[in-house]
Design a protein around this motif. Sequence first.
Motif, PDB file in Angstrom:
ATOM      1  N   GLU A  73      -9.035  -0.162  10.736  1.00  0.00           N
ATOM      2  CA  GLU A  73      -7.649  -0.584  10.945  1.00  0.00           C
ATOM      3  C   GLU A  73      -7.398  -0.974  12.398  1.00  0.00           C
ATOM      4  OE1 GLU A  73      -4.832   2.151   8.500  1.00  0.00           O
ATOM      5  OE2 GLU A  73      -6.669   3.297   8.928  1.00  0.00           O
ATOM      6  N   ASN A 104      -8.228  -4.747   6.355  1.00  0.00           N
ATOM      7  CA  ASN A 104      -7.478  -3.575   6.807  1.00  0.00           C
ATOM      8  C   ASN A 104      -7.041  -3.668   8.268  1.00  0.00           C
ATOM      9  OD1 ASN A 104      -7.759  -2.365   4.319  1.00  0.00           O
ATOM     10  ND2 ASN A 104      -9.576  -1.203   4.882  1.00  0.00           N
ATOM     11  N   LYS A 150      -5.314  -4.015  11.579  1.00  0.00           N
ATOM     12  CA  LYS A 150      -3.912  -4.048  11.988  1.00  0.00           C
ATOM     13  C   LYS A 150      -3.738  -4.175  13.497  1.00  0.00           C
ATOM     14  CE  LYS A 150      -2.654  -0.951   8.164  1.00  0.00           C
ATOM     15  NZ  LYS A 150      -2.149   0.414   7.830  1.00  0.00           N
ATOM     16  N   ILE A 208      -1.454  -9.325  12.962  1.00  0.00           N
ATOM     17  CA  ILE A 208      -2.313  -8.336  13.619  1.00  0.00           C
ATOM     18  C   ILE A 208      -1.868  -8.196  15.074  1.00  0.00           C
ATOM     19  CG2 ILE A 208      -4.677  -7.782  14.330  1.00  0.00           C
ATOM     20  CD1 ILE A 208      -5.623  -9.434  11.891  1.00  0.00           C
ATOM     21  N   ALA A 233       4.594   2.091  14.379  1.00  0.00           N
ATOM     22  CA  ALA A 233       4.350   1.822  12.962  1.00  0.00           C
ATOM     23  C   ALA A 233       5.031   2.852  12.067  1.00  0.00           C
ATOM     24  CB  ALA A 233       2.857   1.805  12.690  1.00  0.00           C
TER      25      ALA A 233
END
Length: 315
Positions: A47, A66, A68, A90, A313
Motif C-alpha cells: 500500500e 493496492n 496508495k 495515489i 486517511a
Amino acid sequence: MHGVFLDQSTLNPQDLDLSPLQRSLDTFSTYDHTSNETVIEHINTAEAVITNKVVINRNTMLACHNLKLICVSATGTNNIDLDAARDLGICVKNVTGYATPSVVQHTFALLLALTTNWHQYHQGVKRGHWSRSPFFCLLDYPATELAGKQLGIIGYGELGQGVARVAEAFGMRIAVAESLRRDAMPVSGRIPFDQLIAESDVITVHCPLSDETRNLIDAHVFKAMKNSAFLINVSRGDIVNESDLLAALEQEEIAGAALDVLKEEPPSVNHSLTTSSHPNLIITPHSAWVAKECRQRLVNAVAKNIEEFRLNARK
C-alpha cells in the motif's frame, strides 16, 4: 498498512535508526536494490512504497492495485510519474529541508577547494614539494579570497538561502536570480538571470530540475560568465550541459567548476568529466547529503510522511 522500501541501501542504513519507519507501518519489507525489471514484483501488494531513485511510472502504478502512497526519500520527484499518480489518486510525498546543513557545508567545501587549491597543496606536501622548497611556503597554485566577491545564486529556496547566510559570513556580496518558472511573480531585490551570470564571481546552482532548468548552464552561459568565475552545482546534473562545461574549462572561458551531480549517475568509466585531467575541475560522487545526521533526518521525515498520510486517511 504494508510498506516496501525499494532501494534501502542508498541510505547506507547500517549506522541509522530505522525504527521510526518500522513503527510507521504495520508490516515493512526492504530491498537493497530494485531493478526496473523487478519493481512491480517488489511492490506487488504494498500500500505504501518508499523509493530514493527507483523509477515508478504509470505502468507500475496500474499494475500495483493496492498502492496508495509513494514516499520519495529525497527532495526531487523526477523519478515519479506525478501525472499518473494524480490520475490514479495515489499520494506522493517527498522530503524537503532535511539536507540543508550538509549541502550548504558541501557547497563551501567545493568552493574553498576551488578558491584556495588546498587539495593540490596537500598533494604537493605528500609528494615532498614543501620539503624541497627553498622557501618557507609553497606558492605553486593560485588562491582567491571570497571576501568582496559576488555570489550569484540560482534557486533561492531553503538551500540557496542557507548558502547565502554562510557566504555573508565570508564577506561575499549576494545576488539572487529571478525565478525561472514561467508563472513566477517578481520578487524585489532579485536580478535577471543574464545579469547575474555576467556579474557574478561565483555561481552556485540550487534549483530543481525542470523543463525550464534542463541544460540551463550551457555554452551561451559560459561565454557570458567572467573568465575568473567559478561554477558550483550541487543540485541536478542535467542543469549543466557537461560537454559545454568541459569546452569552457579547456578554452579558459571560466576559472573552474565543482560538481556533486552528473547527468548519468553513476557515470560510465570513460565519462568525459570524471576522466578529465583539468586541474580546476572537481567532481564529488553525489555525496553532499551523506552525513549521518542528514540521512537520519531523512528517515525520520519519511516516517512522519507515512504517519501523516495514515492519520489523514482515518479522518
